[in-house]
Motif scaffolding. Structure first.
Motif, PDB file in Angstrom:
ATOM      1  N   ALA A 121       0.833  -1.197   0.000  1.00 58.84           N
ATOM      2  CA  ALA A 121       0.000   0.000   0.000  1.00 58.84           C
ATOM      3  C   ALA A 121       0.871   1.251   0.000  1.00 58.84           C
ATOM      4  CB  ALA A 121      -0.925  -0.006   1.211  1.00 58.84           C
ATOM      5  N   ALA A 147      -7.315  -4.840   0.190  1.00 56.90           N
ATOM      6  CA  ALA A 147      -6.359  -4.100   1.014  1.00 56.90           C
ATOM      7  C   ALA A 147      -6.159  -4.913   2.289  1.00 56.90           C
ATOM      8  CB  ALA A 147      -6.886  -2.709   1.340  1.00 56.90           C
ATOM      9  N   VAL A 157      -6.165   3.896   1.169  1.00 55.96           N
ATOM     10  CA  VAL A 157      -6.151   3.359  -0.193  1.00 55.96           C
ATOM     11  C   VAL A 157      -7.554   2.920  -0.606  1.00 55.96           C
ATOM     12  CG1 VAL A 157      -3.719   2.691  -0.061  1.00 55.96           C
ATOM     13  CG2 VAL A 157      -5.469   1.006   0.516  1.00 55.96           C
ATOM     14  N   LEU A 306      -3.138  -5.082  -2.152  1.00 58.07           N
ATOM     15  CA  LEU A 306      -2.309  -4.040  -1.545  1.00 58.07           C
ATOM     16  C   LEU A 306      -2.102  -4.382  -0.071  1.00 58.07           C
ATOM     17  CD1 LEU A 306      -4.165  -0.954  -3.071  1.00 58.07           C
ATOM     18  CD2 LEU A 306      -2.012  -1.950  -3.871  1.00 58.07           C
TER      19      LEU A 306
END
Length: 449
Positions: A121, A147, A157, A306
């Motif tokens: 990330a 994420a 993000v 991420l």
């Protein structure tokens, strides 16, 4: 005869380093040189705080006042270990403060983690924040994103991915980044945590903002709230749980994007290269209270993974370093070399305490370090054998960038922004930054890496 002056070097121009400079320049007998690898100051305030969080980024305006002092110099494009050594810094200054933050990512340690479409990330944030080192991010073909992590970086993000692109037009994001986000067709974003919501480190303001993003339907894994005794939770955690309950119960007709919070799950495999799936395993606490896998797995059809599971600092050549904790070992800000303080070396920020705390945490942290430094200087007195480090660099044909160079970059970004009806637009390419830096400076090309 003039009173002798001290000279202190700060390595890193992010918030922790600038707070340290503020405390030092409260004295009238200290000159401060602030070194940074980039030609731009402010560190994470510029390249880590989400572009749509303008109130936090405004802290940079307050910190910029430190450069108004004639006792402070900004020396950009200087990297310790590449351009100067630890020994040269110590030879040129009465004290050195390391304020470099944490720039290396923790890894998940699962098969497929290095596939195309699986990245940190931090790298994604660097891309949308216009960091010159950032690798571009293509969102072509990406409809679902995972994420990994339950902190504010994962929240940031996720929010950038689910937010209506038009709402980002007022930010300082580079034009190429905004173009990619406008073209994106992300329909689902998963925020995944190994434990329950009561263990997450979200700040409530950030979590609430994410969950209330217009046009987004929020779901929370059905077992997320099992076993939570809210009477035992602190205020922040109780508020977080309430936000998640409220968001998952709300109805969003015809959602533009779906946001899924998946708790009590851990990644066990990234499938495909490029990524075409993420395998997660359900987790639980065993009889001893430790986290363990249950063997129940499911696959999420994501095309981008991420990881936002933490950072660690990077070793500086020659400087003591704790490989296990990923920090420079210290005691109240004094660098430790083994069990003893390293004379005239100090540390602030994440490289001191690890990647915890918010921007404001760096202020009290810097105060503690500077108090130790000043107490030591009072005993040692100013050195009479300092070298002039800028003369040393000049003899090698190297001239650091200056605060005036940064002001040219800032003016160019403001001009670029004005052409798009906003306050500024980031200049993200190394060659453009260096062109501005070198436009009114002697010397040859400056290597960015």
């Amino acid at each position: 005869m003039p009173e002798p002056r001290y000279r202190v070097a700060i390595v890193g121009a992010g918030p922790s380093g600038l707070f340290a400079a503020q405390f030092l320049t409260a004295r009238n007998d200290i000159d401060v040189d602030i070194f940074d690898r980039l030609p731009t100051p402010y560190g994470l305030l510029r390249y880590g705080v989400a572009p749509d969080h303008t109130s936090i980024k405004a802290v940079a305006h307050a910190l910029a006042r430190v450069f108004d002092s004639p006792a402070v110099r900004f020396l950009g494009l200087v990297a310790v270990g590449r351009d100067v050594t630890r020994e040269e810094l110590l030879a040129g200054y009465d004290a050195v403060i390391y304020a470099l933050g944490a720039s290396e990512d923790l890894r998940m340690g699962v098969p497929g983690e290095d596939a195309v479409g699986s990245r940190s990330a931090r790298e994604f944030v660097a891309w949308y924040s216009g960091h010159p080192d950032a690798e571009p991010q293509s969102l072509t073909g990406v409809t679902q994103v995972a994420a990994i992590g339950v902190g504010n970086v994962a929240v940031d993000v996720a929010r950038i991915l689910i937010k209506e692109p038009l709402a980002l037009d007022v930010t300082d994001m580079p034009a190429d980044v905004l173009g990619e986000l406008r073209r994106a067709r992300v329909s689902d974003v998963w925020v995944i945590g190994r434990r329950g919501p009561q263990h997450a480190s979200f700040t409530t303001t950030e979590l609430r903002e994410l969950c209330r993003t217009p046009g987004v339907a929020v779901s929370v894994s059905p077992d997320a709230f099992d076993g939570i005794d809210e009477s035992l939770l602190d205020r922040r955690t109780r508020a977080n749980v309430a936000v998640l309950r409220e968001a998952s119960a709300a109805e969003t007709p015809w959602p533009r994007v779906r946001l899924h919070f998946l708790f009590w799950r851990r990644p066990v495999e990234v499938r495909g290269d490029p990524v075409r799936g993420l395998v997660v395993e359900r987790t639980a606490l065993d009889a001893s209270g430790r986290l363990a896998g249950t063997g129940e797995i499911e696959t999420l059809d994501v095309q981008l993974v991420l990881r936002a599971i933490g950072y660690r600092a990077v070793r500086l050549p020659g400087v003591p370093f704790d490989e296990l904790l990923g920090v420079i070992p210290s005691e109240h800000g004094r660098v430790l070399d083994g069990d003893r303080p390293a004379p005239r070396e100090y540390v602030v920020g994440w490289i001191k305490r690890g990647p915890i705390g918010v921007i404001g945490t760096n202020k009290s942290d810097a105060r503690e370090t500077v108090e130790q430094l000043l107490a030591d200087l009072a005993v040692m007195g100013p050195r009479s054998d300092r070298i002039d480090l800028l003369d040393t660099l000049a003899a090698r044909g190297f001239v650091p960038s200056s605060y005036a160079d940064w002001q040219r970059i800032e003016a160019a970004e403001a001009n670029r922004g004005a052409s798009h009806a906003r306050e500024r637009m980031k200049i993200e390419l190394w060659h453009e930054l260096l062109d501005l830096v070198q436009s009114e400076r002697p010397g040859g090309p400056i290597p960015p890496n």
